[in-house]
Design a protein around this motif. Structure first.
Motif, PDB file in Angstrom:
ATOM      1  N   THR A  73     -11.796   0.973  -2.498  1.00 21.20           N
ATOM      2  CA  THR A  73     -12.154   1.955  -1.484  1.00 21.20           C
ATOM      3  C   THR A  73     -13.674   2.081  -1.439  1.00 21.20           C
ATOM      4  OG1 THR A  73     -10.104   3.160  -1.941  1.00 21.20           O
ATOM      5  CG2 THR A  73     -11.803   4.315  -0.679  1.00 21.20           C
ATOM      6  N   HIS A  82      -9.730  12.067  -4.734  1.00 22.90           N
ATOM      7  CA  HIS A  82      -8.523  11.401  -5.209  1.00 22.90           C
ATOM      8  C   HIS A  82      -8.080  12.014  -6.535  1.00 22.90           C
ATOM      9  CE1 HIS A  82     -10.728   9.212  -8.386  1.00 22.90           C
ATOM     10  NE2 HIS A  82     -11.721   9.271  -7.524  1.00 22.90           N
ATOM     11  N   ASP A  84      -4.676  11.261  -9.610  1.00 24.98           N
ATOM     12  CA  ASP A  84      -3.445  10.528  -9.900  1.00 24.98           C
ATOM     13  C   ASP A  84      -2.638  11.238 -10.987  1.00 24.98           C
ATOM     14  OD1 ASP A  84      -4.318   9.827 -12.478  1.00 24.98           O
ATOM     15  OD2 ASP A  84      -4.909   7.807 -11.914  1.00 24.98           O
ATOM     16  N   LYS A  89      -9.252  12.005 -11.625  1.00 25.04           N
ATOM     17  CA  LYS A  89      -9.570  12.603 -10.334  1.00 25.04           C
ATOM     18  C   LYS A  89     -11.073  12.601 -10.118  1.00 25.04           C
ATOM     19  CE  LYS A  89      -9.168  17.266 -12.283  1.00 25.04           C
ATOM     20  NZ  LYS A  89      -8.463  18.569 -12.168  1.00 25.04           N
ATOM     21  N   HIS A 108      -0.901   8.390  -6.598  1.00 25.75           N
ATOM     22  CA  HIS A 108      -2.135   9.144  -6.379  1.00 25.75           C
ATOM     23  C   HIS A 108      -2.180   9.688  -4.962  1.00 25.75           C
ATOM     24  CE1 HIS A 108      -4.842   5.668  -4.650  1.00 25.75           C
ATOM     25  NE2 HIS A 108      -3.649   5.671  -4.119  1.00 25.75           N
ATOM     26  N   SER A 109      -3.161  10.553  -4.737  1.00 27.63           N
ATOM     27  CA  SER A 109      -3.425  11.072  -3.393  1.00 27.63           C
ATOM     28  C   SER A 109      -4.880  10.797  -3.058  1.00 27.63           C
ATOM     29  CB  SER A 109      -3.142  12.572  -3.324  1.00 27.63           C
ATOM     30  OG  SER A 109      -4.033  13.289  -4.158  1.00 27.63           O
ATOM     31  N   GLU A 110      -5.160  10.627  -1.762  1.00 21.68           N
ATOM     32  CA  GLU A 110      -6.516  10.403  -1.261  1.00 21.68           C
ATOM     33  C   GLU A 110      -6.688  11.291  -0.029  1.00 21.68           C
ATOM     34  OE1 GLU A 110      -7.037   5.682  -1.803  1.00 21.68           O
ATOM     35  OE2 GLU A 110      -5.096   6.349  -1.025  1.00 21.68           O
ATOM     36  N   SER A 293       0.162  16.354  -6.610  1.00 17.81           N
ATOM     37  CA  SER A 293      -1.275  16.575  -6.473  1.00 17.81           C
ATOM     38  C   SER A 293      -1.542  18.001  -6.006  1.00 17.81           C
ATOM     39  CB  SER A 293      -1.876  15.585  -5.465  1.00 17.81           C
ATOM     40  OG  SER A 293      -1.310  15.807  -4.179  1.00 17.81           O
TER      41      SER A 293
END
Length: 294
Positions: A73, A82, A84, A89, A108-110, A293
């Protein structure tokens, strides 16, 4: 390199395919221009996908899994926060890069870091069969820590690989070159690429001539795939506008690819096992059972 350096290419690489990256929706309300991973260009071994993404709150990329490959990224504007399921993070800001090896499993989140418009590139790089089930890891570089060089109206940021005598500290499990070039008006660059590697450019801004000087220029939001050779030549013919593009190349794995969304393995049986592992929170997804998250 200067204009005279093009003579050091035994076989200059020419553009064999040009694809316009088109808008599509991804995640939760986000918009991406998919460069690789669409019908016209499904993959380019070892590259599985590349998105030029734009996201503004409340849209984003909420909790989702990966297995069997790496995500890179690179933020062009704004930031992405982000986190996880292993507790990793942080926020990737403009010019920063995150090189994530998903390996055997990550969820994970973005999400956009604050108001406004956030833009970046995300590249998916395949892992060899021997490395698909390794433990996850991250390599993260702040913008000021990405090596760069400037010469004769050409600037380069070396995210992976080497250019103009500078080298990135990023370790690429699948050997990869990732260069961010900016060419001032009437400038040119000639970049060596290992002959066995596949290579492409994605044009972020402006238009450029790739391969030979007498070719027609290619404009922003296009992918240009190169044929065989040991180097690429690029010219910015404009008298007033800059040209910015990423040049990405990698050593092909020459292995079978079976993909099911965010899971990329070598056989259907491995994909079936991955789906089972994800569903039952096992074999790398143990922490998925209770994690969400924030």
């Amino acid at each position: 390199m200067s204009a005279t350096d093009q003579t050091c290419f035994n076989q200059p690489r020419l553009v064999t395919q040009k694809v316009l990256a088109k808008h599509q929706r991804e995640g939760d309300g986000a918009v991406v221009r998919r460069c690789i991973g669409r019908s016209e260009l499904k993959s380019l071994d070892p590259f599985l996908m590349m998105d030029d993404f734009t996201v503004s709150p409340p849209a984003g990329f909420p909790d989702h899994p990966h297995r069997g490959f790496e995500t890179v990224t690179y933020m062009l504007q704004g930031g992405i926060t982000h986190q996880d399921f292993a507790g990793h993070k942080g926020t990737i800001h403009t010019g920063d890069v995150q090189w994530m090896t998903a390996g055997r499993g990550i969820i994970h989140s973005e999400m956009p870091a604050g108001e406004g418009v956030h833009k970046g590139l995300q590249l998916w790089i395949n892992l060899s069969s021997q490395e698909k089930m390794i433990e996850p890891r991250y390599q993260e570089l702040l913008s000021e820590d990405i090596p760069s060089a400037e010469q004769d109206g050409v600037q380069v940021r070396v995210i992976a690989g080497e250019s103009m005598g500078v080298q990135s500290p990023v370790y690429t499990r699948t050997p990869t070159m990732y260069l961010d070039f900016t060419l001032m008006p009437r400038s040119e660059v000639h970049q060596h690429i290992p002959e066995s590697w596949n290579a492409f450019v994605y044009i972020i801004e402006g238009e450029g001539v790739f391969g030979y000087q007498n070719k027609s220029p290619i404009s922003a939001n296009h992918v240009a795939v190169f044929g065989p050779g040991d180097g690429v030549s690029v010219w910015n013919r404009s008298s007033s506008k800059t040209l910015r593009f990423v040049l990405i190349a990698g050593q092909p794995l020459n292995e079978p690819v079976v993909q099911y969304g965010p899971f990329v393995m070598n056989t259907q049986a491995e994909i079936d096992q991955t789906i089972k592992d994800y569903h039952y929170s096992q074999n790398g997804f143990e922490m998925a059972k209770y994690w969400r998250s924030h």
